[in-house]
Design an enzyme around this catalytic site. Sequence first.
Site, PDB file in Angstrom:
ATOM      1  N   GLU A  11       7.057  10.782 -14.831  1.00 44.84           N
ATOM      2  CA  GLU A  11       7.095   9.287 -14.632  1.00 44.84           C
ATOM      3  C   GLU A  11       7.018   8.233 -15.110  1.00 44.84           C
ATOM      4  O   GLU A  11       6.653   7.374 -15.969  1.00 44.84           O
ATOM      5  CB  GLU A  11       5.489   8.960 -14.024  1.00 44.84           C
ATOM      6  CG  GLU A  11       5.651   9.693 -12.503  1.00 44.84           C
ATOM      7  CD  GLU A  11       5.367   9.065 -11.445  1.00 44.84           C
ATOM      8  OE1 GLU A  11       4.944   7.980 -11.296  1.00 44.84           O
ATOM      9  OE2 GLU A  11       6.308   9.120 -10.427  1.00 44.84           O
ATOM     10  N   ASN A  38       6.407   3.387 -16.429  1.00 44.58           N
ATOM     11  CA  ASN A  38       6.861   4.371 -16.053  1.00 44.58           C
ATOM     12  C   ASN A  38       8.531   4.564 -15.970  1.00 44.58           C
ATOM     13  O   ASN A  38       9.455   4.947 -15.201  1.00 44.58           O
ATOM     14  CB  ASN A  38       6.760   4.241 -14.253  1.00 44.58           C
ATOM     15  CG  ASN A  38       5.285   4.246 -14.294  1.00 44.58           C
ATOM     16  OD1 ASN A  38       4.851   3.273 -13.876  1.00 44.58           O
ATOM     17  ND2 ASN A  38       4.721   5.187 -14.843  1.00 44.58           N
ATOM     18  N   GLY A  81      -3.001   8.202  -3.579  1.00 45.37           N
ATOM     19  CA  GLY A  81      -3.579   8.260  -4.565  1.00 45.37           C
ATOM     20  C   GLY A  81      -3.573   7.112  -6.111  1.00 45.37           C
ATOM     21  O   GLY A  81      -4.628   7.325  -6.939  1.00 45.37           O
ATOM     22  N   ASN A  82      -3.090   5.931  -5.764  1.00 39.38           N
ATOM     23  CA  ASN A  82      -3.403   4.421  -6.663  1.00 39.38           C
ATOM     24  C   ASN A  82      -4.058   4.106  -5.317  1.00 39.38           C
ATOM     25  O   ASN A  82      -4.256   3.379  -4.364  1.00 39.38           O
ATOM     26  CB  ASN A  82      -2.222   3.895  -6.868  1.00 39.38           C
ATOM     27  CG  ASN A  82      -2.090   3.118  -7.078  1.00 39.38           C
ATOM     28  OD1 ASN A  82      -3.399   2.031  -7.475  1.00 39.38           O
ATOM     29  ND2 ASN A  82      -1.197   2.455  -8.011  1.00 39.38           N
ATOM     30  N   GLY A  98       0.651  -1.430   0.035  1.00 42.58           N
ATOM     31  CA  GLY A  98       0.105  -0.118  -0.280  1.00 42.58           C
ATOM     32  C   GLY A  98       0.391   1.477   0.083  1.00 42.58           C
ATOM     33  O   GLY A  98       0.266   2.298   0.524  1.00 42.58           O
ATOM     34  N   HIS A 116       9.050   4.412  -2.731  1.00 41.88           N
ATOM     35  CA  HIS A 116       9.168   3.548  -3.263  1.00 41.88           C
ATOM     36  C   HIS A 116       9.488   3.175  -4.439  1.00 41.88           C
ATOM     37  O   HIS A 116      10.726   2.381  -4.744  1.00 41.88           O
ATOM     38  CB  HIS A 116       8.630   2.200  -2.781  1.00 41.88           C
ATOM     39  CG  HIS A 116       7.143   2.460  -3.398  1.00 41.88           C
ATOM     40  ND1 HIS A 116       6.228   3.633  -3.462  1.00 41.88           N
ATOM     41  CD2 HIS A 116       6.668   1.591  -4.235  1.00 41.88           C
ATOM     42  CE1 HIS A 116       5.170   3.377  -4.348  1.00 41.88           C
ATOM     43  NE2 HIS A 116       5.635   2.719  -5.214  1.00 41.88           N
ATOM     44  N   ARG A 117       9.322   4.101  -5.521  1.00 46.92           N
ATOM     45  CA  ARG A 117       9.811   3.425  -6.952  1.00 46.92           C
ATOM     46  C   ARG A 117      11.280   5.279  -6.909  1.00 46.92           C
ATOM     47  O   ARG A 117      11.582   4.816  -8.333  1.00 46.92           O
ATOM     48  CB  ARG A 117       8.244   4.560  -7.730  1.00 46.92           C
ATOM     49  CG  ARG A 117       7.016   3.966  -7.674  1.00 46.92           C
ATOM     50  CD  ARG A 117       6.543   3.160  -9.202  1.00 46.92           C
ATOM     51  NE  ARG A 117       7.229   3.426  -9.629  1.00 46.92           N
ATOM     52  CZ  ARG A 117       6.765   2.791 -10.676  1.00 46.92           C
ATOM     53  NH1 ARG A 117       5.233   3.384 -10.741  1.00 46.92           N
ATOM     54  NH2 ARG A 117       7.382   2.141 -11.797  1.00 46.92           N
ATOM     55  N   CYS A 152      -0.111  -0.859 -18.558  1.00 44.03           N
ATOM     56  CA  CYS A 152       1.300  -0.387 -17.405  1.00 44.03           C
ATOM     57  C   CYS A 152       2.810  -1.026 -17.301  1.00 44.03           C
ATOM     58  O   CYS A 152       3.935  -1.275 -16.635  1.00 44.03           O
ATOM     59  CB  CYS A 152       0.742   0.110 -15.776  1.00 44.03           C
ATOM     60  SG  CYS A 152       0.025   0.811 -15.028  1.00 44.03           S
ATOM     61  N   HIS A 161      -1.626   8.751 -13.102  1.00 47.55           N
ATOM     62  CA  HIS A 161      -0.972   7.734 -14.479  1.00 47.55           C
ATOM     63  C   HIS A 161      -1.973   8.892 -15.579  1.00 47.55           C
ATOM     64  O   HIS A 161      -3.668   8.781 -15.299  1.00 47.55           O
ATOM     65  CB  HIS A 161      -0.129   7.412 -14.538  1.00 47.55           C
ATOM     66  CG  HIS A 161       1.219   6.644 -13.738  1.00 47.55           C
ATOM     67  ND1 HIS A 161       0.980   5.728 -13.530  1.00 47.55           N
ATOM     68  CD2 HIS A 161       2.007   7.895 -13.167  1.00 47.55           C
ATOM     69  CE1 HIS A 161       2.431   5.967 -12.220  1.00 47.55           C
ATOM     70  NE2 HIS A 161       3.032   7.390 -12.555  1.00 47.55           N
TER      71      HIS A 161
HETATM   72  O1  SUG Z   1       3.100   3.757  -8.697  1.00 49.26           O
HETATM   73  N1  SUG Z   1       1.816   0.567  -7.844  1.00 49.26           N
HETATM   74  C1  SUG Z   1       1.972   1.867  -8.827  1.00 49.26           C
HETATM   75  C2  SUG Z   1       1.492   1.555 -10.543  1.00 49.26           C
HETATM   76  C3  SUG Z   1       1.879   1.536 -11.093  1.00 49.26           C
HETATM   77  C4  SUG Z   1       1.359   1.896 -12.747  1.00 49.26           C
HETATM   78  N2  SUG Z   1       1.220   2.151 -13.325  1.00 49.26           N
HETATM   79  C5  SUG Z   1       0.874   3.380 -14.706  1.00 49.26           C
HETATM   80  N3  SUG Z   1      -0.424   3.410 -14.463  1.00 49.26           N
HETATM   81  N4  SUG Z   1       2.067   3.375 -16.184  1.00 49.26           N
HETATM   82  C6  SUG Z   1       2.107   2.975  -8.856  1.00 49.26           C
HETATM   83  O2  SUG Z   1       1.703   3.865  -8.147  1.00 49.26           O
HETATM   84  C7  SUG Z   1       2.408  -0.228  -5.957  1.00 49.26           C
HETATM   85  C8  SUG Z   1       3.440  -0.761  -4.985  1.00 49.26           C
HETATM   86  C9  SUG Z   1       2.665  -1.100  -2.953  1.00 49.26           C
HETATM   87  O3  SUG Z   1       2.004  -0.531  -2.913  1.00 49.26           O
HETATM   88  O4  SUG Z   1       3.329  -1.216  -2.665  1.00 49.26           O
HETATM   89  C10 SUG Z   1       2.787   0.585  -7.007  1.00 49.26           C
HETATM   90  O5  SUG Z   1       3.603   1.178  -7.009  1.00 49.26           O
END
Ligand code: SUG
Length: 421
Positions: A161, A100, A23-24, A19, A127-128, A346, A229
């Site tokens: 991104e 990404n 925003g996702n 998690g 984390h990214r 993605c 995104h």
């Molecule tokens: O960056 N999820 C990614 C999903 C990326 C999707 N990519 C595109 N739409 N192109 C993000 O939100 C979740 C990982 C976690 O919560 O452990 C995560 O990073």
Amino acid sequence: MLVEINFDGLIGPSHNYAGLSHGNLAATSNAGKTSRPREAALQGIAKMRANLALGLNQGILLPHARPDHAWLAALSTDYATATPALKAQALSASAMWAANAATVSPAPDSQDGRCHLSVANLVTMPHRSHEWPGTLAQLRLAFANPAFAVHDPVPAPFGDEGAANHMRMANGHASPGIEVFVYGTAGGGFPARQRREASEAVARAHRLDPARTLFVEQSETAIAAGAFHNDVVAVANGPVLFAHELAFADRERFYADLTDRLPEAQIIEVPAAAVSLADAISSYLFNAQLVTLPDGDMALILPEEARSNARVWGWLQLMIAGNGPIRQLKVVDVRESMANGGGPACLRLRVVADPATVDPRFLVNDQRLDQLAAVIERHWPETIDPNEIGNPALIADIENARIALLDAVGIVGLIDSLPSS
Ligand code: SUG
């Protein structure tokens, strides 16, 4: 011969639901659930096989070294003693979402006739933010041929991104294109991850013609509804743009600028009255791969979740029954990635190039996929419960699994930077 090659991020052995992405909505709502890394990676392989069967060109990007010891060392800690939050951030398999990884401008769009790739800095999410060195090492290896120019990331704080906020439209893959960079401000308390300054820097690095480059603002409503995104609410291929009515801050101006530069552009807009933003985002209707098949027809490669939403599927049936440019629907099961907010689009990075100029270790056919699937079946953990991520035996399994994969691909030692002391 320039063709489109889809490089899919191979889903790594540390895939888990921590998690981490505010925003996702999919990722945050599945936080704490048990993941299935082996199944996840095999779902990704099955998607690649289905694309090969359609006659498409397929490549791979490889999972990164996780946990990222170099990143933890730069934070003056290590995996054993790091806080739970840093542990999860160091372990994430998020490099699987190859859309990404970088922004790609094919050679016909650049003033120097080379295909340009700029690795994304991904600075908005901790984390990214440490993906780019591992990605850059792979891009430099895969695209070492002088037909390509591979660029360092745009410096912080300008969030970039990659291809998830970039669309290229052209009459054909090998024709000069119009490049559309979509940036955001904020929406409903959620961060916008792509900054206009970053998009502009990438466009300059890629030596794009300013007259054929558009910078378009994403709508705040879309970000607030969970479109972290642009590729969650729009996708383009060739002269076709497939987008939700509420994807852009000023759609009329964007459509006018686009058709002015590309008179052949065909815009398929899905009205909010037929498919709400909430339905579009939960079903990932627009996170589909829109591809041109060898016979010239276009197909939309959708996640299962789009078929199980009656309003979305109903709208798609009407679209197919009409006489539009998208002629076929293909459904793939990528549920494990979807639960972290990553759909079919993605998982892939599109590169228009001559396959003969790409390092063959990054290209796959059915036999190569068989070989990779065998490594995954043997070494990938079956499940990961987020409470277990401190378990040294699990971490050793994750690290050994990736080394077995790099060994099978023939690149052990070539893409990992050592932690500095
Ligand atoms: O960056 N999820 C990614 C999903 C990326 C999707 N990519 C595109 N739409 N192109 C993000 O939100 C979740 C990982 C976690 O919560 O452990 C995560 O990073």
